[in-house]
Scaffold this active site. Sequence first.
Site, PDB file in Angstrom:
ATOM      1  N   SER A  21       0.849  -1.191   0.000  1.00 19.32           N
ATOM      2  CA  SER A  21       0.000   0.000   0.000  1.00 19.32           C
ATOM      3  C   SER A  21       0.890   1.247   0.000  1.00 19.32           C
ATOM      4  O   SER A  21       2.076   1.150  -0.306  1.00 19.32           O
ATOM      5  CB  SER A  21      -0.930  -0.029   1.217  1.00 19.32           C
ATOM      6  OG  SER A  21      -1.951   0.921   1.086  1.00 19.32           O
ATOM      7  N   ASN A  22       0.338   2.393   0.342  1.00 20.85           N
ATOM      8  CA  ASN A  22       1.136   3.625   0.397  1.00 20.85           C
ATOM      9  C   ASN A  22       0.640   4.493   1.545  1.00 20.85           C
ATOM     10  O   ASN A  22      -0.306   4.130   2.246  1.00 20.85           O
ATOM     11  CB  ASN A  22       1.066   4.361  -0.944  1.00 20.85           C
ATOM     12  CG  ASN A  22      -0.355   4.697  -1.320  1.00 20.85           C
ATOM     13  OD1 ASN A  22      -1.043   5.431  -0.625  1.00 20.85           O
ATOM     14  ND2 ASN A  22      -0.840   4.120  -2.419  1.00 20.85           N
ATOM     15  N   ARG A  23       1.276   5.659   1.716  1.00 21.35           N
ATOM     16  CA  ARG A  23       1.032   6.462   2.918  1.00 21.35           C
ATOM     17  C   ARG A  23      -0.181   7.384   2.823  1.00 21.35           C
ATOM     18  O   ARG A  23      -0.376   8.226   3.703  1.00 21.35           O
ATOM     19  CB  ARG A  23       2.281   7.302   3.214  1.00 21.35           C
ATOM     20  CG  ARG A  23       3.414   6.489   3.820  1.00 21.35           C
ATOM     21  CD  ARG A  23       4.660   7.342   3.944  1.00 21.35           C
ATOM     22  NE  ARG A  23       4.355   8.700   4.350  1.00 21.35           N
ATOM     23  CZ  ARG A  23       5.138   9.757   4.107  1.00 21.35           C
ATOM     24  NH1 ARG A  23       6.258   9.592   3.449  1.00 21.35           N
ATOM     25  NH2 ARG A  23       4.793  10.956   4.516  1.00 21.35           N
ATOM     26  N   SER A  24      -0.973   7.277   1.775  1.00 19.98           N
ATOM     27  CA  SER A  24      -2.115   8.189   1.656  1.00 19.98           C
ATOM     28  C   SER A  24      -3.048   8.090   2.873  1.00 19.98           C
ATOM     29  O   SER A  24      -3.440   6.998   3.270  1.00 19.98           O
ATOM     30  CB  SER A  24      -2.900   7.846   0.387  1.00 19.98           C
ATOM     31  OG  SER A  24      -4.140   8.514   0.394  1.00 19.98           O
ATOM     32  N   ALA A  88      -4.766   7.569  -4.036  1.00 20.63           N
ATOM     33  CA  ALA A  88      -3.395   7.164  -4.351  1.00 20.63           C
ATOM     34  C   ALA A  88      -3.446   5.678  -4.712  1.00 20.63           C
ATOM     35  O   ALA A  88      -3.207   4.807  -3.870  1.00 20.63           O
ATOM     36  CB  ALA A  88      -2.496   7.410  -3.146  1.00 20.63           C
TER      37      ALA A  88
END
Length: 217
Positions: A21-24, A88
């Site tokens: 995943s990502n930091r959004s 994101a």
Amino acid sequence: MRFLITAGPTREPIDPVRYLSNRSSGKMGYAIAEAALEAGHEVVLISGPIDVARPRGAAVIAVSTSDEMFAAVGQHSLRCDILVMCAAVADYKPAKVSKSKIKKRSENISLELIPTRDILASLPKDRQYLVVGFAAETENLQANARKKLREKNCDIVVANDVSRADSGMESDQNEVEILFRDGETKQIPRASKKIISRDLVRIFEKYFEKRLTKKTQ
Ligand code: CTP
């Protein structure tokens, strides 16, 4: 106007207990949803997994993977006036999802990743609704955002510098540059995501009205 907004990250499963995943944080997309509701618009919010309170009055569609988000956008864009792609979306996903938990071993392992579908780039060319893309950049903000606008055939791109710790991802503040299809640009100086969202909604409304007037002339 009928707003369709995507927000937050997507999760791409590796096995039953792990994902990419990502930091959004989803805060920007949720703030735009709140601002659109405040201005009297109808809002459908397609949300990745995040920990922010649901905006009251929005229809929220919870998704997890990029494929689920792709399907939800395809379905709900059929009745919207503007699509704001704030999410994101992960750019890659594991080539294979393991059905059982991958066990720890002492040697290195590698994960094969394949590109996800680009939701923005796959929208139909002859659509009736406005398309707003976001560009998260760490360098050459304007040039990279202009390239995204062209290549993904957006009407508007909202660009932000995600290399700064005090604005952009996860932060409550942001500072954005807005690029329009005709080459025009606008800046919104550093402010809370709430204030920026109100400005953005006004800008989208104006652009939408201008386009309607052009069509009826
Ligand atoms: N986007 C999308 N589908 C993807 C990836 C991104 O629709 N699979 C959308 C995002 O929601 C955003 C825009 O494309 O509106 C730009 O996303 P960004 O992460 O800035 O750019 P990428 O296209 O992923 O390119 P790069 O990571 O190389 O900057």
